[in-house]
Design a protein around this motif. Structure first.
Motif, PDB file in Angstrom:
ATOM      1  N   VAL A 103      35.928  57.494  74.694  1.00 38.66           N
ATOM      2  CA  VAL A 103      35.299  57.072  75.948  1.00 38.66           C
ATOM      3  C   VAL A 103      36.085  55.915  76.540  1.00 38.66           C
ATOM      4  CG1 VAL A 103      33.233  56.099  77.002  1.00 38.66           C
ATOM      5  CG2 VAL A 103      33.023  57.774  75.125  1.00 38.66           C
ATOM      6  N   VAL A 104      36.349  55.977  77.806  1.00 41.77           N
ATOM      7  CA  VAL A 104      36.938  54.824  78.490  1.00 41.77           C
ATOM      8  C   VAL A 104      35.826  54.119  79.239  1.00 41.77           C
ATOM      9  CG1 VAL A 104      38.566  54.000  80.219  1.00 41.77           C
ATOM     10  CG2 VAL A 104      39.191  55.909  78.713  1.00 41.77           C
ATOM     11  N   ASN A 105      35.511  52.921  78.808  1.00 43.65           N
ATOM     12  CA  ASN A 105      34.415  52.158  79.367  1.00 43.65           C
ATOM     13  C   ASN A 105      34.960  51.112  80.322  1.00 43.65           C
ATOM     14  OD1 ASN A 105      31.997  50.619  79.727  1.00 43.65           O
ATOM     15  ND2 ASN A 105      31.272  51.465  77.772  1.00 43.65           N
ATOM     16  N   ALA A 106      34.359  51.040  81.476  1.00 46.56           N
ATOM     17  CA  ALA A 106      34.810  50.062  82.468  1.00 46.56           C
ATOM     18  C   ALA A 106      34.044  48.750  82.375  1.00 46.56           C
ATOM     19  CB  ALA A 106      34.671  50.641  83.870  1.00 46.56           C
ATOM     20  N   ASP A 107      33.175  48.635  81.394  1.00 42.49           N
ATOM     21  CA  ASP A 107      32.386  47.417  81.247  1.00 42.49           C
ATOM     22  C   ASP A 107      32.860  46.645  80.021  1.00 42.49           C
ATOM     23  OD1 ASP A 107      29.590  46.272  82.381  1.00 42.49           O
ATOM     24  OD2 ASP A 107      29.771  45.903  80.216  1.00 42.49           O
ATOM     25  N   VAL A 108      32.847  45.335  80.131  1.00 33.52           N
ATOM     26  CA  VAL A 108      33.313  44.503  79.026  1.00 33.52           C
ATOM     27  C   VAL A 108      32.500  44.752  77.757  1.00 33.52           C
ATOM     28  CG1 VAL A 108      34.254  42.704  80.503  1.00 33.52           C
ATOM     29  CG2 VAL A 108      31.877  42.563  79.770  1.00 33.52           C
ATOM     30  N   SER A 109      31.238  45.154  77.924  1.00 32.53           N
ATOM     31  CA  SER A 109      30.379  45.370  76.763  1.00 32.53           C
ATOM     32  C   SER A 109      30.810  46.580  75.940  1.00 32.53           C
ATOM     33  CB  SER A 109      28.923  45.535  77.203  1.00 32.53           C
ATOM     34  OG  SER A 109      28.779  46.680  78.016  1.00 32.53           O
ATOM     35  N   GLY A 110      31.692  47.390  76.506  1.00 36.27           N
ATOM     36  CA  GLY A 110      32.159  48.575  75.798  1.00 36.27           C
ATOM     37  C   GLY A 110      33.335  48.324  74.873  1.00 36.27           C
ATOM     38  N   TYR A 111      33.765  47.064  74.795  1.00 38.36           N
ATOM     39  CA  TYR A 111      34.934  46.728  73.991  1.00 38.36           C
ATOM     40  C   TYR A 111      34.560  45.758  72.888  1.00 38.36           C
ATOM     41  CZ  TYR A 111      37.479  49.275  77.477  1.00 38.36           C
ATOM     42  OH  TYR A 111      37.934  50.290  78.280  1.00 38.36           O
ATOM     43  N   HIS A 112      35.254  45.891  71.776  1.00 34.10           N
ATOM     44  CA  HIS A 112      34.848  45.177  70.586  1.00 34.10           C
ATOM     45  C   HIS A 112      35.871  44.148  70.122  1.00 34.10           C
ATOM     46  CE1 HIS A 112      32.884  49.141  70.752  1.00 34.10           C
ATOM     47  NE2 HIS A 112      31.833  48.469  70.338  1.00 34.10           N
ATOM     48  N   TYR A 113      37.091  44.295  70.579  1.00 34.11           N
ATOM     49  CA  TYR A 113      38.148  43.372  70.181  1.00 34.11           C
ATOM     50  C   TYR A 113      38.932  42.999  71.427  1.00 34.11           C
ATOM     51  CZ  TYR A 113      37.043  45.349  65.628  1.00 34.11           C
ATOM     52  OH  TYR A 113      36.380  45.782  64.507  1.00 34.11           O
ATOM     53  N   TRP A 114      39.275  41.738  71.502  1.00 32.93           N
ATOM     54  CA  TRP A 114      39.974  41.221  72.683  1.00 32.93           C
ATOM     55  C   TRP A 114      41.210  40.433  72.266  1.00 32.93           C
ATOM     56  CZ3 TRP A 114      38.355  42.099  77.722  1.00 32.93           C
ATOM     57  CH2 TRP A 114      37.120  42.742  77.857  1.00 32.93           C
ATOM     58  N   GLY A 115      42.251  40.579  73.071  1.00 32.07           N
ATOM     59  CA  GLY A 115      43.430  39.759  72.886  1.00 32.07           C
ATOM     60  C   GLY A 115      43.378  38.543  73.787  1.00 32.07           C
TER      61      GLY A 115
END
Length: 124
Positions: A103-115
């Motif tokens: 799934v490609v999520n356009a919301d920040v809540s859809g991501y679990h790891y950030w650089g």
């Protein structure tokens, strides 16, 4: 997974830049990946995302036709090729990984790891 973004800089309007995001670990292909940006005084916004296999990419309307997201799973890297840059593209650009690989999520809540971010500045 740890993410390291690079490639930002100062460019004139109409120019191009390529951002890279290198991931640690052996399971890079298990993640959908996204690029977000945040300009001063504004909320973080979705720029582009790509599924685990690279077959599907999605873009914000503001960058569609100018930016291209791609990935190389063998190199554990996702790229954002930016062309025809505009001053309004000026922002800190961050990459992110989602465990929901299909799934490609356009919301920040859809991501679990950030650089960490890389600064892109486009002069007029």
């Amino acid at each position: 997974v740890q993410l390291q973004a690079s490639g930002g800089g100062l460019v004139q309007a109409g120019g191009s830049l390529r951002l890279s995001c290198a991931a640690s670990g052996r399971t890079f292909s298990s993640y959908a990946m996204g690029w977000f940006r945040q300009a001063p005084g504004k909320e973080r916004e979705f720029v582009a995302g790509i599924r685990w296999n690279g077959n599907n990419a999605y873009y914000a309307d503001s960058v569609k036709g100018r930016f291209t997201i791609s990935r190389d799973n063998a190199k554990n890297t996702v790229y954002l090729q930016m062309t025809s840059l505009k001053p309004e593209d000026t922002a800190v650009y961050c990459c992110a990984a989602s465990i929901w690989s299909t799934v490609v999520n356009a919301d920040v809540s859809g991501y679990h790891y950030w650089g960490q971010g890389t600064q892109v500045t486009v002069s007029s």
